[in-house]
Structure formats: C-alpha cells, structure tokens
Design an enzyme around this catalytic site. Structure first.
Site, short mmCIF file in Angstrom:
data_model
loop_
_atom_site.label_atom_id
_atom_site.label_comp_id
_atom_site.label_asym_id
_atom_site.label_seq_id
_atom_site.Cartn_x
_atom_site.Cartn_y
_atom_site.Cartn_z
N ASP A 6 0.86 -1.18 0.00
CA ASP A 6 0.00 0.00 0.00
C ASP A 6 0.90 1.24 0.00
O ASP A 6 2.05 1.18 0.44
CB ASP A 6 -0.89 -0.04 1.24
CG ASP A 6 -1.81 1.15 1.36
OD1 ASP A 6 -2.33 1.61 0.32
OD2 ASP A 6 -2.01 1.63 2.49
N ASP A 8 -0.21 4.97 0.93
CA ASP A 8 -0.44 5.92 2.03
C ASP A 8 -0.47 5.18 3.36
O ASP A 8 -1.23 4.25 3.55
CB ASP A 8 -1.75 6.67 1.82
CG ASP A 8 -1.78 7.42 0.50
OD1 ASP A 8 -0.72 7.93 0.10
OD2 ASP A 8 -2.84 7.48 -0.12
N ASP A 137 -2.15 -0.93 5.76
CA ASP A 137 -2.55 -0.49 7.09
C ASP A 137 -4.06 -0.53 7.29
O ASP A 137 -4.54 -0.41 8.42
CB ASP A 137 -2.02 0.91 7.40
CG ASP A 137 -2.51 1.97 6.43
OD1 ASP A 137 -2.59 1.69 5.22
OD2 ASP A 137 -2.82 3.09 6.88
#
Length: 186
Positions: A6, A8, A137
């Site tokens: 991922d 961000d 996240d």
C-alpha cells in the site's frame, strides 16, 4: 513472490504530514494525535463539525505529492527488489481523486524513481489485484473477489484490534516476511 505494498500509511507518511498540515492551518485546534487514532479514515476521528477541515487538508493540491516517506520504507522497497521479489505498489485513490491520482505517480517517481511508476497499481478494489502478500494499514479489506494474497497488516493505532493476521512495520519487516516466505514454500 509478488508483494503488494500500500502507498499511504505504508510507504508515504500520510499521518504525520496530516498532523503537521493541521497545525499550520488550524493552530487553535489540537489535532488528533496519531497514537489516539481509532478509525482507518482520518476524518472519522474528528468531530462532525471538523471533518470538512480534515478533508480539505488531504485533498489539497500537493498534499499527496509532498508526503514524506515512512522511515525505512524506501530502503525496504529497494531491498525487496534486490532480493528478487516482484514488488508492486497497490493503492486506492481518494474518492476526491482530482489531485490524488497524478500525485501518487509523482510521489513514487520522486522517492522510488521513474521506473517504479511502472509498478504502481491504482484501484478502488484491491481484492481484484493478484499477489501473494498485501502489506496494508487498512484493518479489513473487502471487495468483489476473494483475494489470492495474504493480508499482512502494517502496524498503526487504528488497526491494533486486528490480531488474526501477521503485523509488521519497517523495523521488523525482514523477520515477518521471512516467516511468510517459509510458509509459502511449505
């Protein structure tokens, strides 16, 4: 092994850049501290009357482009490539995509190099992307398909209630991924 990262919160430090921007724009209103975050979506950690202020920060021109890297992320990305892993950046653009999409490419080019832009996959549904591992996240990832990848949670305060999957950050990534590599050979 195909590893999806991922962008961000995993490669790009969205959280601390947001707090810095909040303090500059709203010095009279204390931002929610990173360690106090409860929701994956940052605006949901703010009172309803402040959510528009939060959204205005992360949708502003230049915000995504100018995010600093998460400490250790760039080095881990390069080391994974050097180890022969097929590493892709798998990111979901914001719903307010006007600035976000182009800026994600610009961020990758600035911090990982022009060639790395060929490794960027932008999708609203990560379950449709093939891979062996997804490091993200977001605590729960759902979509149209049952993903082939195994979700490894990139540690953040808002996902610590998820205890059923491996968890890593850029300080312990080698140990966690070594276990996953061993697991995939079994």
């Amino acid at each position: 092994m195909l590893i999806l990262l991922d962008q961000d919160g995993v490669l790009a430090d969205f959280e601390h850049a947001f707090i810095d921007a909040w303090r500059k724009r709203h010095p009279d209103i204390e931002p929610v501290a990173f360690e106090e975050r409860k929701s994956f979506h940052i605006r949901e950690d703010y009172a309803p009357e402040l959510r528009g202020l939060a959204e205005a920060i992360y949708t502003a021109p230049g915000f995504i482009r100018d995010l600093p890297p998460v400490p250790g992320a760039v080095e881990a990305f390069r080391e994974l490539l050097a180890l022969g892993m097929d590493v892709r950046i798998c990111s979901s653009p914001l719903m307010q995509f006007e600035n976000c999409v182009a800026e994600k490419y610009l961020w990758v080019e600035r911090h990982l190099g022009r060639d790395a832009t060929q490794r960027l996959i932008l999708t609203r549904d990560k379950t449709l992307v093939q891979g062996d591992l997804l490091i993200d996240d977001r605590p729960v990832i759902t979509g149209a398909a049952r993903p082939r990848w195994r979700h490894i949670i990139y540690d953040a305060p808002y996902n610590r209630d998820q205890t059923d999957r491996p968890r890593l950050d850029w300080r312990n990534w080698r140990n966690v991924l070594a276990g996953e590599l061993y697991r995939s050979d079994a």
